[in-house]
Design an enzyme around this catalytic site. Structure first.
Site, PDB file in Angstrom:
ATOM      1  N   ASP A  46       7.546   9.035   1.071  1.00 50.90           N
ATOM      2  CA  ASP A  46       6.527   8.151   0.008  1.00 50.90           C
ATOM      3  C   ASP A  46       5.323   7.794   0.727  1.00 50.90           C
ATOM      4  O   ASP A  46       5.487   7.869   2.133  1.00 50.90           O
ATOM      5  CB  ASP A  46       7.406   6.810  -0.443  1.00 50.90           C
ATOM      6  CG  ASP A  46       6.586   5.977  -1.198  1.00 50.90           C
ATOM      7  OD1 ASP A  46       5.723   6.443  -2.036  1.00 50.90           O
ATOM      8  OD2 ASP A  46       6.637   4.716  -0.950  1.00 50.90           O
ATOM      9  N   LEU A  47       4.254   7.343   0.248  1.00 49.21           N
ATOM     10  CA  LEU A  47       3.109   7.063   0.836  1.00 49.21           C
ATOM     11  C   LEU A  47       2.825   5.476   0.971  1.00 49.21           C
ATOM     12  O   LEU A  47       3.029   5.012   2.246  1.00 49.21           O
ATOM     13  CB  LEU A  47       1.803   7.846   0.356  1.00 49.21           C
ATOM     14  CG  LEU A  47       0.453   7.461   0.558  1.00 49.21           C
ATOM     15  CD1 LEU A  47       0.326   7.847   2.244  1.00 49.21           C
ATOM     16  CD2 LEU A  47      -0.413   7.776  -0.096  1.00 49.21           C
ATOM     17  N   ASP A  48       2.572   5.101  -0.090  1.00 52.63           N
ATOM     18  CA  ASP A  48       2.199   3.473  -0.224  1.00 52.63           C
ATOM     19  C   ASP A  48       3.347   2.661   0.356  1.00 52.63           C
ATOM     20  O   ASP A  48       4.514   2.837  -0.448  1.00 52.63           O
ATOM     21  CB  ASP A  48       1.918   3.150  -1.613  1.00 52.63           C
ATOM     22  CG  ASP A  48       0.785   3.809  -2.237  1.00 52.63           C
ATOM     23  OD1 ASP A  48      -0.360   4.030  -1.615  1.00 52.63           O
ATOM     24  OD2 ASP A  48       0.878   4.377  -3.517  1.00 52.63           O
ATOM     25  N   THR A  52      -0.749   0.384   1.907  1.00 58.60           N
ATOM     26  CA  THR A  52      -1.595   0.102   0.689  1.00 58.60           C
ATOM     27  C   THR A  52      -0.674  -0.566  -0.320  1.00 58.60           C
ATOM     28  O   THR A  52      -1.198  -0.945  -1.535  1.00 58.60           O
ATOM     29  CB  THR A  52      -1.845   1.665   0.168  1.00 58.60           C
ATOM     30  OG1 THR A  52      -0.789   2.420   0.500  1.00 58.60           O
ATOM     31  CG2 THR A  52      -3.006   2.381   0.444  1.00 58.60           C
ATOM     32  N   LYS A  87       6.707  -1.514  -7.584  1.00 61.85           N
ATOM     33  CA  LYS A  87       6.568  -0.425  -6.306  1.00 61.85           C
ATOM     34  C   LYS A  87       7.150   0.700  -6.893  1.00 61.85           C
ATOM     35  O   LYS A  87       8.328   0.883  -7.403  1.00 61.85           O
ATOM     36  CB  LYS A  87       7.272  -1.091  -5.079  1.00 61.85           C
ATOM     37  CG  LYS A  87       6.568  -2.199  -4.404  1.00 61.85           C
ATOM     38  CD  LYS A  87       7.054  -2.296  -2.986  1.00 61.85           C
ATOM     39  CE  LYS A  87       6.350  -3.192  -2.306  1.00 61.85           C
ATOM     40  NZ  LYS A  87       6.774  -4.060  -0.954  1.00 61.85           N
ATOM     41  N   SER A 122       4.321  11.269  -3.768  1.00 58.20           N
ATOM     42  CA  SER A 122       3.709   9.863  -3.858  1.00 58.20           C
ATOM     43  C   SER A 122       3.618   9.735  -5.506  1.00 58.20           C
ATOM     44  O   SER A 122       2.889  10.496  -6.072  1.00 58.20           O
ATOM     45  CB  SER A 122       2.372   9.818  -3.396  1.00 58.20           C
ATOM     46  OG  SER A 122       1.906   8.626  -3.694  1.00 58.20           O
ATOM     47  N   ALA A 123       4.047   8.485  -6.116  1.00 57.61           N
ATOM     48  CA  ALA A 123       3.360   8.248  -7.456  1.00 57.61           C
ATOM     49  C   ALA A 123       1.782   7.840  -7.748  1.00 57.61           C
ATOM     50  O   ALA A 123       1.575   7.742  -8.889  1.00 57.61           O
ATOM     51  CB  ALA A 123       4.202   7.016  -7.949  1.00 57.61           C
ATOM     52  N   LYS A 166       9.214   7.974 -10.624  1.00 54.86           N
ATOM     53  CA  LYS A 166      10.504   7.311  -9.886  1.00 54.86           C
ATOM     54  C   LYS A 166      10.866   6.354 -10.841  1.00 54.86           C
ATOM     55  O   LYS A 166      10.234   5.467 -11.499  1.00 54.86           O
ATOM     56  CB  LYS A 166      10.020   6.795  -8.669  1.00 54.86           C
ATOM     57  CG  LYS A 166       9.559   7.873  -7.777  1.00 54.86           C
ATOM     58  CD  LYS A 166       8.875   7.215  -6.264  1.00 54.86           C
ATOM     59  CE  LYS A 166       8.055   8.424  -5.668  1.00 54.86           C
ATOM     60  NZ  LYS A 166       7.342   7.741  -4.515  1.00 54.86           N
ATOM     61  N   GLU A 186      11.528   5.901   1.495  1.00 60.56           N
ATOM     62  CA  GLU A 186      10.657   5.022   0.765  1.00 60.56           C
ATOM     63  C   GLU A 186      10.762   3.598   0.954  1.00 60.56           C
ATOM     64  O   GLU A 186      11.993   3.105   1.884  1.00 60.56           O
ATOM     65  CB  GLU A 186      11.681   5.265  -0.541  1.00 60.56           C
ATOM     66  CG  GLU A 186      11.379   6.281  -1.551  1.00 60.56           C
ATOM     67  CD  GLU A 186       9.986   5.773  -2.231  1.00 60.56           C
ATOM     68  OE1 GLU A 186       9.655   4.767  -2.256  1.00 60.56           O
ATOM     69  OE2 GLU A 186       9.712   6.785  -3.145  1.00 60.56           O
ATOM     70  N   ASP A 187       9.938   2.999   0.246  1.00 57.88           N
ATOM     71  CA  ASP A 187      10.034   1.245   0.492  1.00 57.88           C
ATOM     72  C   ASP A 187      10.204   0.617  -0.895  1.00 57.88           C
ATOM     73  O   ASP A 187       9.915  -0.767  -1.047  1.00 57.88           O
ATOM     74  CB  ASP A 187       8.773   0.907   0.951  1.00 57.88           C
ATOM     75  CG  ASP A 187       7.580   0.801  -0.264  1.00 57.88           C
ATOM     76  OD1 ASP A 187       7.598   2.058  -0.695  1.00 57.88           O
ATOM     77  OD2 ASP A 187       6.610   0.056  -0.106  1.00 57.88           O
TER      78      ASP A 187
HETATM   79  C1  BG6 Z   1       2.865   4.084  -6.026  1.00 56.81           C
HETATM   80  C2  BG6 Z   1       2.840   2.673  -5.767  1.00 56.81           C
HETATM   81  O1  BG6 Z   1       2.885   4.676  -4.790  1.00 56.81           O
HETATM   82  O2  BG6 Z   1       1.721   4.424  -6.763  1.00 56.81           O
HETATM   83  C3  BG6 Z   1       2.559   1.819  -7.015  1.00 56.81           C
HETATM   84  O3  BG6 Z   1       4.050   2.244  -4.949  1.00 56.81           O
HETATM   85  C4  BG6 Z   1       1.385   2.376  -7.676  1.00 56.81           C
HETATM   86  O4  BG6 Z   1       2.381   0.447  -6.639  1.00 56.81           O
HETATM   87  C5  BG6 Z   1       1.529   3.639  -7.952  1.00 56.81           C
HETATM   88  O5  BG6 Z   1       1.196   1.287  -8.850  1.00 56.81           O
HETATM   89  C6  BG6 Z   1       0.331   4.425  -8.761  1.00 56.81           C
HETATM   90  O6  BG6 Z   1      -0.679   4.376  -7.906  1.00 56.81           O
HETATM   91  P1  BG6 Z   1      -2.319   4.781  -8.643  1.00 56.81           P
HETATM   92  O7  BG6 Z   1      -3.235   4.898  -7.219  1.00 56.81           O
HETATM   93  O8  BG6 Z   1      -2.170   6.086  -9.208  1.00 56.81           O
HETATM   94  O9  BG6 Z   1      -2.713   3.586  -9.443  1.00 56.81           O
HETATM   95 MG    MG Z   2       5.861   3.122  -1.666  1.00 58.40          MG
END
Ligand code: BG6
Ligand code: MG
Length: 224
Positions: A11-13, A19, A47, A118-119, A149, A173-174
């Protein structure tokens, strides 16, 4: 004993860089403007969740989901994203979380493939700003998938692109929703965060500085 490890999917964020904190700040600012209470505890539920699903959760949390048309919801989400983009504008390679660069380098050196699941639609921008994009063989973000997810689609898609068996992959993942997605994909799950939050994970670390590829590979190998 498990199959030889083929890939590690991150996962990224909140795993590679902090982030998750910027998402929190941008959602909190929007919630404050809308008069919706927004705690760090509630933020945990967001998250790993897509932008629009997060907005729906926030509006529902404040009892305001029926007050906005879908165009207005798009505008609210765009406003949050604009704020978020301003916050990530200052990201540099110094913002990699502790231990991540070495952990990724050790995985590469062991000949194990690397992916991002990543989402976030901003994943590519963040990876480029961190200077770590080239270390990953594939990147799957919110643009490529239909189900977010905790659906396993994003991790299954990443494994497919890496030509790896899901059961021979580790996911990191976090987010609770993220760990659920990894387990539903049939992968070994590592969670970053408090132990009590991640009962479903195979391995939990308080923070990324504790990640060691030797240890992780050993625990993966020994898992029943
Ligand atoms: C996920 C984060 O990686 O991406 C969420 O954990 C975030 O907090 C989601 O809302 C969507 O991100 P973005 O950048 O497309 O708004
Ligand atoms: Mg995350």
């Amino acid at each position: 004993m498990n199959k030889p490890l083929e890939a590690v999917i991150f996962d990224l964020d909140g795993v590679i860089t902090d982030t998750a904190e910027y998402h929190y700040l941008a959602w909190k600012a929007l919630a404050d403007q809308l008069g919706i209470p927004f705690s760090r505890q509630f933020n945990e539920e967001l998250k790993g969740i897509s932008r629009m699903d997060s907005l729906e959760k926030i509006l529902t949390h404040g009892g305001k989901q029926a007050r906005f048309s879908s165009e207005e919801k798009d505008q609210l989400a765009a406003k949050k994203n604009e704020h978020y983009l301003n916050l990530i504008n200052r990201i540099t390679p110094a913002d990699l979380l502790p231990g991540i660069w070495k952990f990724v380098a050790d995985i590469n050196a062991a000949g194990v493939k690397l992916g991002i699941a990543s989402a976030s639609k901003n994943a590519m921008t963040v990876l480029e700003a961190l200077g770590i994009r080239e270390q990953f063989d594939i990147i799957v973000d919110a643009r490529t998938i239909c189900h977010g997810k905790p659906d396993p689609e994003i991790f299954i898609t990443a494994a497919k692109l890496l030509e790896a068996e899901p059961s021979a992959c580790i996911g990191i993942e976090d987010a609770t929703a993220g760990v659920e997605a990894i387990k539903a994909a049939g992968m070994f799950a590592i969670a970053i965060g408090p132990k009590e939050q991640f009962e479903k994970a195979d391995l939990v670390y308080n923070d990324t500085s504790e990640l060691s590829f030797t240890e992780v590979a050993k625990r993966y190998r020994l898992k029943e």
